[in-house]
Write a protein that holds these residues in place. Structure first.
Motif, PDB file in Angstrom:
ATOM      1  N   TRP A  50       0.881  -1.177   0.000  1.00 27.78           N
ATOM      2  CA  TRP A  50       0.000   0.000   0.000  1.00 27.78           C
ATOM      3  C   TRP A  50       0.917   1.224   0.000  1.00 27.78           C
ATOM      4  CZ3 TRP A  50      -5.082  -0.462   3.271  1.00 27.78           C
ATOM      5  CH2 TRP A  50      -5.752  -1.640   2.902  1.00 27.78           C
ATOM      6  N   TRP A  51       1.084   1.826  -1.179  1.00 30.57           N
ATOM      7  CA  TRP A  51       2.094   2.858  -1.350  1.00 30.57           C
ATOM      8  C   TRP A  51       1.549   4.268  -1.186  1.00 30.57           C
ATOM      9  CZ3 TRP A  51      -0.895   4.468  -5.132  1.00 30.57           C
ATOM     10  CH2 TRP A  51      -1.401   3.563  -6.083  1.00 30.57           C
ATOM     11  N   TRP A  52       0.363   4.408  -0.651  1.00 31.92           N
ATOM     12  CA  TRP A  52      -0.235   5.736  -0.514  1.00 31.92           C
ATOM     13  C   TRP A  52       0.617   6.618   0.404  1.00 31.92           C
ATOM     14  CZ3 TRP A  52      -3.520   5.363  -4.206  1.00 31.92           C
ATOM     15  CH2 TRP A  52      -4.159   4.139  -4.453  1.00 31.92           C
ATOM     16  N   PRO A  53       1.062   7.766  -0.078  1.00 32.78           N
ATOM     17  CA  PRO A  53       1.946   8.603   0.733  1.00 32.78           C
ATOM     18  C   PRO A  53       1.227   9.319   1.868  1.00 32.78           C
ATOM     19  CG  PRO A  53       1.470   9.671  -1.366  1.00 32.78           C
ATOM     20  CD  PRO A  53       0.886   8.291  -1.455  1.00 32.78           C
ATOM     21  N   ASP A  54      -0.086   9.556   1.708  1.00 29.38           N
ATOM     22  CA  ASP A  54      -0.845  10.281   2.727  1.00 29.38           C
ATOM     23  C   ASP A  54      -1.892   9.356   3.332  1.00 29.38           C
ATOM     24  OD1 ASP A  54       0.452  12.785   2.203  1.00 29.38           O
ATOM     25  OD2 ASP A  54      -0.758  12.935   0.376  1.00 29.38           O
ATOM     26  N   PRO A  55      -2.123   9.450   4.635  1.00 29.26           N
ATOM     27  CA  PRO A  55      -3.103   8.588   5.287  1.00 29.26           C
ATOM     28  C   PRO A  55      -4.537   8.983   4.925  1.00 29.26           C
ATOM     29  CG  PRO A  55      -2.227  10.166   6.858  1.00 29.26           C
ATOM     30  CD  PRO A  55      -1.442  10.346   5.595  1.00 29.26           C
ATOM     31  N   PHE A  56      -5.468   8.086   5.218  1.00 29.24           N
ATOM     32  CA  PHE A  56      -6.886   8.276   4.912  1.00 29.24           C
ATOM     33  C   PHE A  56      -7.681   8.490   6.200  1.00 29.24           C
ATOM     34  CE2 PHE A  56      -5.088   5.840   1.454  1.00 29.24           C
ATOM     35  CZ  PHE A  56      -5.627   6.459   0.331  1.00 29.24           C
ATOM     36  N   ASP A  57      -8.827   9.145   6.053  1.00 29.42           N
ATOM     37  CA  ASP A  57      -9.770   9.255   7.166  1.00 29.42           C
ATOM     38  C   ASP A  57     -10.730   8.068   7.184  1.00 29.42           C
ATOM     39  OD1 ASP A  57      -9.477  12.353   7.936  1.00 29.42           O
ATOM     40  OD2 ASP A  57      -9.490  12.146   5.749  1.00 29.42           O
ATOM     41  N   TYR A  58     -10.890   7.439   6.009  1.00 30.08           N
ATOM     42  CA  TYR A  58     -11.949   6.443   5.853  1.00 30.08           C
ATOM     43  C   TYR A  58     -11.514   5.438   4.794  1.00 30.08           C
ATOM     44  CZ  TYR A  58     -16.841   4.884   4.997  1.00 30.08           C
ATOM     45  OH  TYR A  58     -18.010   4.169   4.857  1.00 30.08           O
ATOM     46  N   ILE A  59     -11.515   4.144   5.164  1.00 27.00           N
ATOM     47  CA  ILE A  59     -11.231   3.065   4.227  1.00 27.00           C
ATOM     48  C   ILE A  59     -12.443   2.140   4.206  1.00 27.00           C
ATOM     49  CG2 ILE A  59      -9.723   1.114   3.681  1.00 27.00           C
ATOM     50  CD1 ILE A  59      -7.425   2.612   4.989  1.00 27.00           C
ATOM     51  N   HIS A  60     -12.864   1.752   3.006  1.00 26.94           N
ATOM     52  CA  HIS A  60     -14.138   1.065   2.823  1.00 26.94           C
ATOM     53  C   HIS A  60     -13.978  -0.114   1.870  1.00 26.94           C
ATOM     54  CE1 HIS A  60     -17.812   0.553   0.281  1.00 26.94           C
ATOM     55  NE2 HIS A  60     -18.466   0.673   1.419  1.00 26.94           N
ATOM     56  N   ILE A  61     -14.691  -1.207   2.153  1.00 27.12           N
ATOM     57  CA  ILE A  61     -14.839  -2.293   1.193  1.00 27.12           C
ATOM     58  C   ILE A  61     -16.299  -2.723   1.164  1.00 27.12           C
ATOM     59  CG2 ILE A  61     -12.472  -3.171   1.414  1.00 27.12           C
ATOM     60  CD1 ILE A  61     -13.540  -5.383   3.192  1.00 27.12           C
ATOM     61  N   ARG A  62     -16.745  -3.192   0.016  1.00 21.84           N
ATOM     62  CA  ARG A  62     -18.123  -3.690  -0.109  1.00 21.84           C
ATOM     63  C   ARG A  62     -18.126  -4.896  -1.051  1.00 21.84           C
ATOM     64  NH1 ARG A  62     -23.425  -0.305  -2.139  1.00 21.84           N
ATOM     65  NH2 ARG A  62     -23.410   0.466   0.000  1.00 21.84           N
ATOM     66  N   VAL A  63     -18.712  -5.981  -0.591  1.00 22.91           N
ATOM     67  CA  VAL A  63     -18.852  -7.230  -1.358  1.00 22.91           C
ATOM     68  C   VAL A  63     -17.501  -7.619  -1.974  1.00 22.91           C
ATOM     69  CG1 VAL A  63     -20.301  -8.535  -2.940  1.00 22.91           C
ATOM     70  CG2 VAL A  63     -21.217  -6.467  -1.901  1.00 22.91           C
ATOM     71  N   ALA A  64     -16.526  -7.819  -1.111  1.00 18.79           N
ATOM     72  CA  ALA A  64     -15.179  -8.217  -1.543  1.00 18.79           C
ATOM     73  C   ALA A  64     -14.893  -9.674  -1.208  1.00 18.79           C
ATOM     74  CB  ALA A  64     -14.131  -7.317  -0.909  1.00 18.79           C
ATOM     75  N   LEU A  65     -15.943 -10.438  -0.876  1.00 20.81           N
ATOM     76  CA  LEU A  65     -15.726 -11.852  -0.584  1.00 20.81           C
ATOM     77  C   LEU A  65     -15.073 -12.521  -1.793  1.00 20.81           C
ATOM     78  CD1 LEU A  65     -19.079 -13.841  -0.862  1.00 20.81           C
ATOM     79  CD2 LEU A  65     -18.772 -11.564  -1.794  1.00 20.81           C
ATOM     80  N   GLY A  66     -14.173 -13.435  -1.532  1.00 22.22           N
ATOM     81  CA  GLY A  66     -13.441 -14.087  -2.609  1.00 22.22           C
ATOM     82  C   GLY A  66     -12.179 -13.354  -3.010  1.00 22.22           C
ATOM     83  N   ALA A  67     -11.941 -12.187  -2.392  1.00 23.59           N
ATOM     84  CA  ALA A  67     -10.737 -11.417  -2.729  1.00 23.59           C
ATOM     85  C   ALA A  67      -9.604 -11.656  -1.743  1.00 23.59           C
ATOM     86  CB  ALA A  67     -11.068  -9.923  -2.766  1.00 23.59           C
TER      87      ALA A  67
END
Length: 386
Positions: free
Chosen positions: A194-211
């Motif tokens: 995860w190469w994001w240089p700046d942090p997030f306020d909110y991380i979300h996933i939806r229907v990622a089963l099987g990933a």
């Protein structure tokens, strides 16, 4: 479609969550990821996206079911290795990290994903999120993992115009024309750094089963690291196994047998379909606090008596019927060695049975939230330990 949060409408039996303990039309115009965070020459890919809830909420079946209302979804490529999709048994699959995800990325699947987005928004009474965001308290930076067609990310970008919303996926299946504050990238959240240089306020996933192989390792710890103190992680996830509260689902019910078989195939491929059962504890183990879990029921067809539940079931039935082949084809071929014609025959009974209103079956949809402690909370915890 409005992107603002909607309150639950009036009427009987609006779908409610079971508390745990503590779209657009067509698919044209989808294009490649744009505006990466650094020089493409240095980018690490070839560029060229358990608990039983049966006793909590009862849905009354319709004693006189009528014919279901018909719901239909009306429905470029870039020259690179990213869109050199695997073609297998009449479906196409992602090219980046080929084989990591066993579900298709072709036009029928994209239309189904957009339809699914609409149905889930109805299930959630118009909500896109359950984290405590508002116009007075908007997230500054949002990350949507496994964004798919990008519908959720784009609606969030429209609602929070001051926010930067980033969606990632294995396939470049998002549209070309998106809100100016929405950006999409090819990324495998499970394997890639995860190469994001700046942090997030909110991380979300939806229907990622099987990933995911292991949610805690693949996602939870990484999300914790890349969130601001006080930031939120939210998962909205399907548990595909079928539930039934009144004994109307026989042991040999074809969709139940199919899902059980697919769950076994997925485990053998190290992509468990019941991974949502690990989300809550995974977040706790990663260091999140205020972790909550809500479970919603969604009927698989129009068997309920109440109008709202019946309509929801009829809408979800369209999604289920459209998903049967895409959800089954790669797993049954890769894990079981079945040919396309064998799989199609195998699915016939399930397709018929999914619309049988004498079986009062439903699936469960989980909403799991967790917050990264604020700095002062970490200091207080260390002080207590000393």
């Amino acid at each position: 479609m409005s992107s603002k949060q909607q309150s639950g409408g009036e009427g009987e039996d609006v779908p409610e969550a079971v508390s745990g303990p503590s779209e657009r039309t067509g698919v044209a115009g989808r294009g490649p990821p744009t505006r990466p965070p650094f020089d493409l020459n240095n980018f690490p890919f070839t560029f060229e996206v358990a608990r039983d809830t049966a006793s909590f909420t009862l849905i009354e079946p319709d004693s006189e079911p009528s014919a279901a209302q018909s719901y239909e979804w009306d429905g470029e490529s870039i020259t690179s290795s990213i869109t050199a999709y695997r073609e297998e048994n009449g479906r196409t699959y992602h090219a980046y990290n080929d084989g990591s995800y066993h579900y298709p990325n072709d036009s029928p699947e994209l239309e189904r994903l957009d339809w699914q987005f609409i149905v889930l928004k109805r299930l959630f009474n118009g909500k896109n999120y359950f984290a405590p965001w508002s116009q007075e308290n908007p997230p500054k930076r949002v990350l949507d993992l496994a964004t798919g067609t990008g519908m959720w990310a784009m609606e969030m970008a429209e609602e929070f115009e001051s926010s930067t919303v980033i969606g990632t996926d294995l396939s470049p299946i998002q549209p070309d024309f998106v809100p100016p504050n929405a950006h999409f990238y090819i990324h495998d959240a499970r394997l890639d750094e995860w190469w994001w240089p700046d942090p997030f306020d909110y991380i979300h996933i939806r229907v990622a089963l099987g990933a995911w192989d292991d949610f805690e390792i693949d996602v939870a710890h990484k999300a914790f690291k890349h969130l601001e103190p006080g930031g939120w992680f939210e998962a909205q996830e399907l548990l595909p196994s079928l539930g039934c509260d009144d004994g109307s689902m026989p042991d040999d019910y074809a969709p139940h047998l199919l899902i059980t078989d697919l769950e076994d195939c997925a485990r053998s491929e190290r992509r468990p379909l019941d991974v949502v059962k690990t989300y809550k504890q995974g977040l706790i183990n990663a260091g999140f606090v205020d972790v909550t879990e809500q479970v919603y029921k969604i009927p698989i067809n129009g068997w309920p008596k109440s109008k709202n539940w019946k309509t929801l079931g009829e809408l979800w039935n369209v999604n289920c019927l459209d998903a049967v082949q895409g959800f089954s084809m790669a797993l049954l071929h890769r894990a079981r060695g079945l040919k396309r014609h064998q799989i199609e025959i195998h699915l016939m009974d399930s397709r018929r049975a999914l619309s049988d209103k004498s079986v009062h079956a439903y699936q469960s949809f989980y909403v799991v939230l967790g917050r990264k402690p604020r700095l002062q909370e970490d200091i207080a915890t260390i002080s207590k330990q000393q």
